[in-house]
Design a protein around this motif. Structure first.
Motif, PDB file in Angstrom:
ATOM      1  N   SER A   1       1.173   5.827  -0.765  1.00 56.17           N
ATOM      2  CA  SER A   1       0.468   6.796  -1.139  1.00 56.17           C
ATOM      3  C   SER A   1       0.005   7.407  -2.255  1.00 56.17           C
ATOM      4  CB  SER A   1       0.956   8.137  -0.393  1.00 56.17           C
ATOM      5  OG  SER A   1       2.155   8.493  -0.945  1.00 56.17           O
TER       6      SER A   1
ATOM      7  N   ASN B   1       3.995  -2.154   8.905  1.00 55.56           N
ATOM      8  CA  ASN B   1       4.109  -0.671   8.643  1.00 55.56           C
ATOM      9  C   ASN B   1       5.519   0.006   8.416  1.00 55.56           C
ATOM     10  OD1 ASN B   1       3.491   2.235   8.612  1.00 55.56           O
ATOM     11  ND2 ASN B   1       2.161   1.898  10.314  1.00 55.56           N
TER      12      ASN B   1
ATOM     13  N   VAL C   1       1.062  -1.226   0.030  1.00 59.36           N
ATOM     14  CA  VAL C   1      -0.024   0.067  -0.012  1.00 59.36           C
ATOM     15  C   VAL C   1       1.020   1.224  -0.014  1.00 59.36           C
ATOM     16  CG1 VAL C   1      -1.663   1.295   1.090  1.00 59.36           C
ATOM     17  CG2 VAL C   1      -1.563  -1.256   1.553  1.00 59.36           C
TER      18      VAL C   1
ATOM     19  N   GLU D   1      -6.072  -1.023  -2.092  1.00 56.64           N
ATOM     20  CA  GLU D   1      -6.479  -0.299  -0.824  1.00 56.64           C
ATOM     21  C   GLU D   1      -5.784   1.219  -0.968  1.00 56.64           C
ATOM     22  OE1 GLU D   1      -6.339  -0.704   4.135  1.00 56.64           O
ATOM     23  OE2 GLU D   1      -5.884  -2.207   2.928  1.00 56.64           O
ATOM     24  N   LYS D   2      -6.738   1.872  -0.424  1.00 55.81           N
ATOM     25  CA  LYS D   2      -6.139   3.391  -0.410  1.00 55.81           C
ATOM     26  C   LYS D   2      -5.888   3.905   1.119  1.00 55.81           C
ATOM     27  CE  LYS D   2      -7.778   5.340  -4.854  1.00 55.81           C
ATOM     28  NZ  LYS D   2      -8.441   6.353  -5.501  1.00 55.81           N
ATOM     29  N   ARG D   3      -4.828   4.520   1.600  1.00 55.50           N
ATOM     30  CA  ARG D   3      -4.689   4.824   3.014  1.00 55.50           C
ATOM     31  C   ARG D   3      -4.216   6.125   2.839  1.00 55.50           C
ATOM     32  NH1 ARG D   3      -3.113   0.062   7.101  1.00 55.50           N
ATOM     33  NH2 ARG D   3      -4.107  -1.799   5.950  1.00 55.50           N
ATOM     34  N   THR D   4      -4.075   6.896   3.934  1.00 52.61           N
ATOM     35  CA  THR D   4      -3.465   8.074   3.950  1.00 52.61           C
ATOM     36  C   THR D   4      -2.061   7.804   4.449  1.00 52.61           C
ATOM     37  OG1 THR D   4      -5.465   9.355   4.758  1.00 52.61           O
ATOM     38  CG2 THR D   4      -3.537  10.514   4.927  1.00 52.61           C
TER      39      THR D   4
END
Length: 200
Positions: free
Chosen positions: A124, A175, A122, A157-160
């Motif tokens: 940005s 992470n 994932v 999936e999109k995450r900040t």
């Protein structure tokens, strides 16, 4: 008559002597009382001055102590601000690396973080121009040479995320975002950062 006169004279003399003794005794007692009162007054004054001095000293110490605490608090706050700034700058440097250096850093980070080589990554939106399919292909080749699956692929999936990436499998999520890594290492690094910043 002379006898009566003599008696009267004696009485007057005795009275005069008595008066003199009374006056002298009264003066003596008065002097003693005044001396005693003077000593007591002096002692009371000294006690009052000592108490006032002590109270003033305690008040002065209290004020100085508060001032010292405030000064220390301001110093620690300023010190903490500088340490925070150092970490913010470190993160900004990572985020603003030249694209080639950024890709090289992420390449090695993915290799180090991969468990079995079958994870999704994932990233940005801002990093999609840097962390490319070509980079993942290079990573997968290296993983295969290590005996791993070599199937790292982009997640839908999109995450900040602010720099770095997240590797995820069905059971594990690693992470590797820059802010998380800096926070995780902060306790260990903070002492060294402080030493560098404030070493005389």
């Amino acid at each position: 008559m002379q006898g009566i006169a003599k008696i009267k004279e004696k009485i007057f003399e005795e009275a005069a002597e008595q008066k003199k003794r009374i006056i002298e005794n009264a003066k003596k007692e008065a002097t003693e009382i005044l001396e005693k009162a003077g000593k007591q007054a002096a002692q009371l004054k000294a006690d009052a001055e000592e108490k006032a001095k002590k109270a003033a000293g305690e008040e002065k110490r209290k004020i100085l102590s508060i001032a010292e605490l405030e000064e220390r608090k301001r110093y620690l706050e300023a010190k903490q601000d500088l340490i925070n700034e150092a970490f913010v700058r470190a993160e900004n440097k990572l985020l603003n690396l030249e694209p080639e250096k950024y890709r090289d850093l992420v390449y090695h980070m993915i290799l180090a973080a991969t468990v079995d080589g079958n994870e999704e990554i994932v990233v940005s939106e801002d990093d999609k121009g840097k962390i490319t399919h070509e980079l993942l292909a290079k990573v997968n080749e290296a993983l295969k040479r290590q005996g791993k699956a070599g199937n790292i692929r982009f997640s839908g999936e999109k995450r900040t995320i602010k720099g770095g990436f997240i590797l995820k499998s069905a059971t594990v999520e690693v992470n590797c975002t820059f802010d998380y890594l800096l926070k995780a290492q902060r306790e260990e690094l903070e002492t060294e950062v402080a030493r560098i910043l404030f070493e005389e």
